[in-house]
Write a protein that holds these residues in place. Structure first.
Motif, short mmCIF file in Angstrom:
data_model
loop_
_atom_site.label_atom_id
_atom_site.label_comp_id
_atom_site.label_asym_id
_atom_site.label_seq_id
_atom_site.Cartn_x
_atom_site.Cartn_y
_atom_site.Cartn_z
N ASP A 280 0.85 -1.18 0.00
CA ASP A 280 0.00 0.00 0.00
C ASP A 280 0.89 1.24 0.00
OD1 ASP A 280 -1.72 2.16 1.62
OD2 ASP A 280 -3.09 0.73 0.70
N ARG A 281 0.28 2.39 -0.24
CA ARG A 281 1.04 3.65 -0.25
C ARG A 281 1.51 4.06 1.14
NH1 ARG A 281 2.98 5.54 -5.20
NH2 ARG A 281 1.68 4.59 -6.78
N ILE A 282 1.08 3.33 2.15
CA ILE A 282 1.67 3.47 3.49
C ILE A 282 2.14 2.09 3.92
CG2 ILE A 282 -0.56 3.26 4.70
CD1 ILE A 282 0.62 5.31 6.74
N MET A 283 3.35 2.01 4.42
CA MET A 283 3.96 0.70 4.61
C MET A 283 5.06 0.75 5.67
SD MET A 283 6.46 0.59 1.26
CE MET A 283 7.51 -0.68 1.94
N ILE A 284 5.40 -0.44 6.20
CA ILE A 284 6.61 -0.60 6.99
C ILE A 284 7.78 -0.63 6.01
CG2 ILE A 284 7.88 -2.10 8.57
CD1 ILE A 284 5.15 -3.22 9.47
N THR A 285 8.74 0.24 6.21
CA THR A 285 9.87 0.29 5.28
C THR A 285 10.74 -0.95 5.42
OG1 THR A 285 11.19 1.57 6.84
CG2 THR A 285 9.85 2.81 5.26
#
Length: 611
Positions: free
Chosen positions: A184-189
């Motif tokens: 997703d466009r927000i994630m755990i790097t």
């Protein structure tokens, strides 16, 4: 960009666990369905443009990773060097185009260039550590082509010495896994994203009588156009699958920013990791938006304390008697391109042989090998690439980047004893030694380094003679090659390392000259091999008259022996006897090969000598 760092101590209180599919992952193996072509000679400009655009040549063969460019002979005296291409198709859906999609290469030898749909997406230097290529901006709905060109020829920036001068075989190809990462466009790097805080960091802070405190740090990036309210669940799960410690963080992350969230968590149901009892937990970090799971990080971790003082190593406060070996990752014929199961088998054989330490000599191993060491209780000295070569400024910069990449990949593994941030066999400049200490302190504070120098390192390797009395010294280890199994690991010879368990019916290939110490039932024995070129293809069982080897090295005494060597077949029937000459206090032996026969040792006399 705002990077918010939050730290607090969380007791082991109960939260309602979010139901997560155990198979949920944003990463999938991308090993199947590649096409491969090896370039023989120079590639024409027209063929090069055709390959880059994704046109698979007629001569290409379908392959599955891990893959080696050429099957080498058993004794590799002329390893292939050149360029090769890998091709793969990918069908992207409309939903894919709304995600962040990347490829992670666990290793690619040595200079890699990647094209997506004919557009150059990345170039990476170095063949042992992972790198990531974000391909989202190059994808189109429907069919896409991925092209990877690899060049394993001698390189001044990555080193080492040219192959025609030094037999440092690097083999080639996509010899480890490739992963497709759809987020997703927000994630755990991920650690491969190129900065210190990327990914999830786990380490033990304090160990008390009945509980421990562990540090967990998670980096989250929001590349969506809007602010996101997120939940982060941190679960520590025991071997029975029970959550024994848990916390939850509610955080608001602005658009196009990162948040680095840290917690110190108490763990009450305490089972420490050690070489004798390698107890592991599963760290599970889950990123949610409401009830929707967007990303999950899972890693097996261990709670333990390692301390080096007064020249000794302590694990959880207990002194550890080191029994060490070296290990290379190469196998006959396929070079580096071996499976995860083969990596685990190597670790299991090393543990079964009685060792509790392995030095991954001259380059980083596969992470699957370190995972096996975590599980079996084997301490690891984890090395950056390099041997007998130190180039210019570009080489030094690349080596320092390897330091960062290595630590970021492996810092959560309990088996890591020390980082070997040293180029073995050369004198390193003081600027380099200072830089690696700074990087270690930033990337993995409280951990140890190892190198072939007393200055700048916590552990001195190769039996460094200039080390002070209170310095931890681990001796050099001649290379022994297990021919039955194919992979390489060494037997440590002196200092704090010794062999303590019987090795039954092992057939070894001697790969380098060195000093070998064995304590047979009737006395110690040592042989010094003079020239590696005379023994590269020779195989030997180092056994006593009962077919066993028992080693026990005294760190303060070196021994030599006058004895007989006899050639025996696998049934230990005598084939040929030969005398080992005793010259100037050392026993010199050039081994000979007799088909599949092996060499057995019998001690007839011994004498303590001084050096």
């Amino acid at each position: 960009m705002v990077n918010r760092f939050i730290l607090s101590i969380i007791s082991a209180i109960a939260f309602t666990a979010c139901a997560i599919d155990d198979n949920f992952s944003t990463e999938v193996l991308f090993d199947d369905g590649w096409h491969f072509v090896l370039i023989d000679g120079e590639l024409s400009e027209s063929d090069s443009l055709s390959y880059i655009s994704g046109v698979i040549p007629f001569a290409a063969k379908e392959v599955t990773l891990p893959h080696t460019p050429r099957i080498e002979p058993l004794v590799v005296n002329d390893q292939w060097q050149g360029t090769c291409f890998y091709f793969k198709g990918y069908e992207a859906t409309k939903e894919d185009l709304q995600k962040r999609i990347a490829l992670r290469f666990d290793a690619a030898m040595n200079i890699a260039n990647v094209w997506i749909n004919g557009k150059h997406a990345a170039m990476h230097m170095g063949g042992y550590l992972p790198f990531e290529v974000v391909i989202s901006d190059y994808l189109q709905e429907g069919s896409n082509t991925i092209v990877v060109c690899l060049d394993n020829r001698d390189n001044d920036i990555t080193g080492p010495v040219p192959l025609n001068i030094l037999d440092y075989n690097t083999y080639g190809g996509l010899y480890r896994h490739v992963w497709l990462m759809k987020n997703d466009r927000i994630m755990i790097t991920r650690p491969t994203e190129g900065y210190s805080d990327a990914g999830v960091v786990f380490r033990t802070i304090n160990i008390y009588e009945d509980y421990a405190e562990v540090f967990v740090q998670t980096d989250i990036r929001n590349i969506s156009p809007s602010e996101r309210n997120m939940l982060l669940d941190i679960d520590i799960i025991d071997s029975d699958g029970l959550i024994i410690s848990q916390c939850q963080i509610d955080t608001l992350i602005p658009a196009n920013e990162r948040a680095t969230l840290a917690r110190v968590i108490e763990v009450d149901d305490l089972h420490l990791w050690s070489t004798d009892s390698p107890n592991l937990y599963t760290l599970q970090v889950t990123l949610r938006e409401g009830d929707e799971v967007l990303d999950v990080y899972r890693k097996r971790v261990g709670i333990r304390d390692i301390d080096i003082k007064d020249g000794n190593i302590y694990v959880n406060g207990n002194p550890l008697e080191i029994r060490g070996c070296n290990r290379y990752q190469e196998y006959p014929y396929v070079g580096f391109a071996i499976s995860d199961k083969a990596q685990w088998r190597d670790a299991w054989l090393i543990k079964e042989a009685g060792y509790n330490l392995v030095r991954c000599w001259h380059y980083p191993p596969s992470e699957s090998f370190i995972e096996a060491c975590d599980a079996y209780g084997i301490l690891v000295i984890d090395a950056i690439p390099g041997w007998q070569y130190f180039g210019g400024k570009a080489f030094e910069a690349h080596a320092l980047q390897c330091v960062k990449d290595l630590i970021r990949r492996d810092r959560n593994h309990p088996s890591i004893l020390a980082w070997e941030l040293s180029i073995d066999g050369v004198t390193m400049p003081k600027s380099f030694l200072g830089a690696i200490s700074t990087i270690r302190d930033r990337e993995a504070p409280g951990t140890y380094t190892a190198g072939s120098s007393e200055v700048g390192y916590d552990i001195c390797l190769n039996g460094y003679e200039g080390a002070s009395d209170d310095k931890c010294v681990i001796a050099d280890m001649p290379v022994m090659y297990d021919y039955n199994r194919g992979s390489t690991f060494d037997i440590d010879t002196c200092g704090v390392a010794y062999i303590s368990r019987r090795l039954k019916n092992k057939r070894f290939k001697v790969a380098t000259p060195g000093v070998f110490h064995y304590m047979l039932e009737d006395g110690p024995i040592m042989s010094t091999l003079k020239e590696s070129k005379d023994i590269l293809v020779h195989y030997a069982d180092m056994v006593d008259v009962n077919g066993d080897v028992v080693g026990n090295i005294d760190s303060s005494i070196k021994w030599s022996v006058v004895g007989d060597a006899c050639i025996v077949d696998p049934k230990c029937e005598l084939v040929k006897e030969t005398t080992i000459p005793f010259v100037d206090g050392k026993t010199f032996v050039v081994l000979e090969r007799y088909g599949d026969y092996t060499i057995s040792w019998e001690c007839i006399d011994n004498e303590q000598v001084s050096y």
